[in-house]
Design a protein around this motif. Structure first.
Motif, short mmCIF file in Angstrom:
data_model
loop_
_atom_site.label_atom_id
_atom_site.label_comp_id
_atom_site.label_asym_id
_atom_site.label_seq_id
_atom_site.Cartn_x
_atom_site.Cartn_y
_atom_site.Cartn_z
N THR A 1 1.42 -14.07 4.26
CA THR A 1 0.89 -13.63 2.97
C THR A 1 1.75 -12.52 2.39
O THR A 1 2.53 -11.86 3.08
CB THR A 1 -0.55 -13.12 3.11
OG1 THR A 1 -0.56 -11.95 3.96
CG2 THR A 1 -1.45 -14.17 3.71
N GLU A 2 1.57 -12.30 1.08
CA GLU A 2 2.23 -11.20 0.38
C GLU A 2 1.21 -10.53 -0.53
O GLU A 2 0.56 -11.20 -1.35
CB GLU A 2 3.41 -11.72 -0.45
CG GLU A 2 4.18 -10.62 -1.16
CD GLU A 2 5.38 -11.15 -1.94
OE1 GLU A 2 6.18 -10.34 -2.41
OE2 GLU A 2 5.49 -12.39 -2.06
N ASP A 3 1.04 -9.20 -0.38
CA ASP A 3 0.05 -8.50 -1.20
C ASP A 3 0.65 -8.05 -2.52
O ASP A 3 1.82 -8.32 -2.82
CB ASP A 3 -0.57 -7.33 -0.42
CG ASP A 3 0.45 -6.24 -0.09
OD1 ASP A 3 1.53 -6.19 -0.73
OD2 ASP A 3 0.16 -5.43 0.81
N ARG A 4 -0.14 -7.33 -3.29
CA ARG A 4 0.28 -6.94 -4.64
C ARG A 4 1.48 -5.98 -4.63
O ARG A 4 2.18 -5.86 -5.63
CB ARG A 4 -0.89 -6.29 -5.37
CG ARG A 4 -1.31 -4.94 -4.83
CD ARG A 4 -2.56 -4.42 -5.51
NE ARG A 4 -3.73 -5.15 -5.07
CZ ARG A 4 -4.94 -5.01 -5.63
NH1 ARG A 4 -5.11 -4.19 -6.65
NH2 ARG A 4 -5.97 -5.69 -5.16
N ASP A 5 1.70 -5.31 -3.50
CA ASP A 5 2.83 -4.38 -3.38
C ASP A 5 4.07 -5.04 -2.81
O ASP A 5 5.08 -4.37 -2.56
CB ASP A 5 2.43 -3.20 -2.50
CG ASP A 5 1.25 -2.41 -3.08
OD1 ASP A 5 1.23 -2.22 -4.31
OD2 ASP A 5 0.35 -2.03 -2.30
N GLY A 6 4.00 -6.36 -2.57
CA GLY A 6 5.16 -7.08 -2.03
C GLY A 6 5.26 -7.04 -0.52
O GLY A 6 6.24 -7.52 0.04
N LEU A 7 4.24 -6.49 0.14
CA LEU A 7 4.26 -6.41 1.61
C LEU A 7 3.87 -7.75 2.21
O LEU A 7 2.80 -8.29 1.91
CB LEU A 7 3.29 -5.32 2.09
CG LEU A 7 3.20 -5.12 3.61
CD1 LEU A 7 4.54 -4.65 4.16
CD2 LEU A 7 2.08 -4.13 3.94
N LYS A 8 4.72 -8.28 3.08
CA LYS A 8 4.46 -9.56 3.74
C LYS A 8 3.90 -9.33 5.13
O LYS A 8 4.28 -8.39 5.83
CB LYS A 8 5.74 -10.39 3.81
CG LYS A 8 6.28 -10.80 2.44
CD LYS A 8 7.54 -11.64 2.56
CE LYS A 8 8.06 -12.04 1.18
NZ LYS A 8 9.30 -12.86 1.26
N LYS A 9 3.00 -10.24 5.52
CA LYS A 9 2.34 -10.09 6.82
C LYS A 9 1.98 -11.45 7.38
O LYS A 9 1.60 -12.36 6.63
CB LYS A 9 1.09 -9.23 6.66
CG LYS A 9 0.39 -8.88 7.98
CD LYS A 9 -0.80 -7.97 7.73
CE LYS A 9 -1.51 -7.61 9.03
NZ LYS A 9 -2.69 -6.72 8.79
N ILE A 10 2.11 -11.61 8.68
CA ILE A 10 1.73 -12.85 9.36
C ILE A 10 0.37 -12.67 10.03
O ILE A 10 0.15 -11.71 10.76
CB ILE A 10 2.79 -13.26 10.41
CG1 ILE A 10 4.10 -13.62 9.72
CG2 ILE A 10 2.29 -14.46 11.23
CD1 ILE A 10 5.21 -13.99 10.68
N HIS A 11 -0.56 -13.61 9.74
CA HIS A 11 -1.89 -13.59 10.34
C HIS A 11 -2.03 -14.82 11.23
O HIS A 11 -1.48 -15.89 10.93
CB HIS A 11 -2.98 -13.64 9.26
CG HIS A 11 -2.79 -12.65 8.15
ND1 HIS A 11 -3.46 -11.44 8.09
CD2 HIS A 11 -2.00 -12.69 7.04
CE1 HIS A 11 -3.11 -10.80 7.00
NE2 HIS A 11 -2.22 -11.53 6.35
#
Length: 368
Positions: free
Chosen positions: A91-101
């Motif tokens: 995923t990518e949040d509104r600040d451009g931070l990507k994360k794997i869940h």
């Protein structure tokens, strides 16, 4: 729950015009565990439907589980999928931070030429004001096309509605002033439709609709029988045709500058704007291409929900179906069934049987 909402719609994403009103009544479309507010009208403005969804989320304390302004970039099987059935979601949040869940299961709930003048898709249409005094061509006679054409006919210089195959037109109001879906979407009527010969049901429904207004005289006569295509729900379309503000035209053959040539060889000249109400394509760029099969690269789904080729049934597609009547109860039942399959309460048949069922459904739809 990952949710990506923009007040200003992005290109190629669906949108809502400001005057949009539901085609199904609040009594039939609400979720089973929370009725619509009593003071809401039977057929709601889109803002009231949004309000109901917000009330639902607050009532069941769902907001704490929703990650807003979050884009899903990819959904793929975890390295140990054969054992765990788990999924990696990037995923990518509104600040451009990507994360794997890592999730045990995933439900996807996303729901579906040369011209010298202006043109746009219905997803870009908001209100009729920019089209005041213009000659407008609306292409497509689905519910959005009908709504937009009717609204434009009240302000535009002239509005044309081009249809490839016509439509059976239903009013929202039925016998004794009751909402049409409260009369037409019932178990009893569904059973009668299955038991009686299809030709007889088509004849009876078409006769009833033509008693109200002859579809052939209005230029609306469909190429398909009543049960073979989705009807158009619109209260004002026939009246707008009678008043002359809206003109029904056949399928477009070609554009010639600002002129439009139709298949019956008639021509409408000096069209200022064309609005395409030709539907949407289903797009799942975050899913693996292995889930898509066939020459048309379609998403193969058992009962319109589960990909049958997965080793573990831990991925479900919710809402990818055209329902006769309100979609929300159908989505609720799909979600109930999918979660029971994922939890192991319900066992699926073998892959071969599921694929045969999918093929049987595809052939049945091809005959319509």
């Amino acid at each position: 729950l990952l949710y990506h909402l923009q007040e200003i719609p992005e290109p190629e994403r669906s949108s809502t015009y400001r005057s949009l009103v539901t085609n199904t009544s609040k009594e039939m479309m609400c979720f089973s565990d929370l009725p619509m507010p009593a003071h809401f009208p039977n057929f709601m403005h889109n803002s009231q439907l949004l309000q109901y969804l917000q009330l639902y989320a607050a009532h069941f304390n769902l907001l704490q589980h929703i990650h807003f302004q979050t884009t899903v970039l990819s959904v793929k099987q975890s390295p140990d999928f054969a054992c765990s059935g788990q999924w990696e979601v990037l995923t990518e949040d509104r600040d451009g931070l990507k994360k794997i869940h890592i999730f045990d299961a995933v439900l996807v709930c996303t729901g579906f030429e040369t011209f010298k003048g202006e043109y746009c898709h219905s997803s870009e249409y908001k209100d009729p004001e920019p089209y005041k005094g213009k000659k407008v061509m609306v292409v497509g006679i689905g519910n959005s096309g009908g709504d937009i054409a009717v609204e434009l006919s009240r302000v535009a210089k002239k509005t044309f509605l081009s249809t490839r195959q016509g439509a059976w037109v239903l009013s929202r109001i039925s016998l004794k002033g009751r909402p049409i879906d409260m009369i037409g979407v019932t178990r009893l009527l569904g059973l009668v439709t299955l038991l009686l010969p299809r030709r007889l049901v088509n004849w009876a429904c078409e006769r009833e609709l033509n008693q109200k207004y002859d579809h052939r005289l209005y230029g609306l006569m469909p190429k398909n029988r009543f049960l073979d295509q989705r009807p158009l729900v619109n209260d004002d379309l026939p009246g707008c045709i009678l008043l002359g503000g809206l003109v029904i035209k056949p399928n477009i053959q070609e554009f010639q500058g600002s002129n439009v040539v139709f298949e019956d060889e008639t021509v409408e000249e000096q069209i200022d704007t064309v609005i395409f109400c030709t539907g949407y394509t289903h797009n799942f760029p975050f899913l693996s291409t292995s889930l898509f099969t066939g020459p048309s690269f379609n998403l193969t789904l058992y009962k319109h929900v589960l990909p049958p080729m997965l080793e573990h049934p831990t991925l479900a597609i919710i809402g990818l179906i055209e329902a006769w009547g309100p979609i929300m109860p159908v989505v609720e039942m799909q979600a109930r069934w999918a979660t029971r399959v994922i939890s192991g309460v319900i066992r699926l048949p073998p892959k071969e049987i599921m694929l045969k069922d999918v093929e049987r459904e595809r052939k049945r739809n091809m005959k319509r």
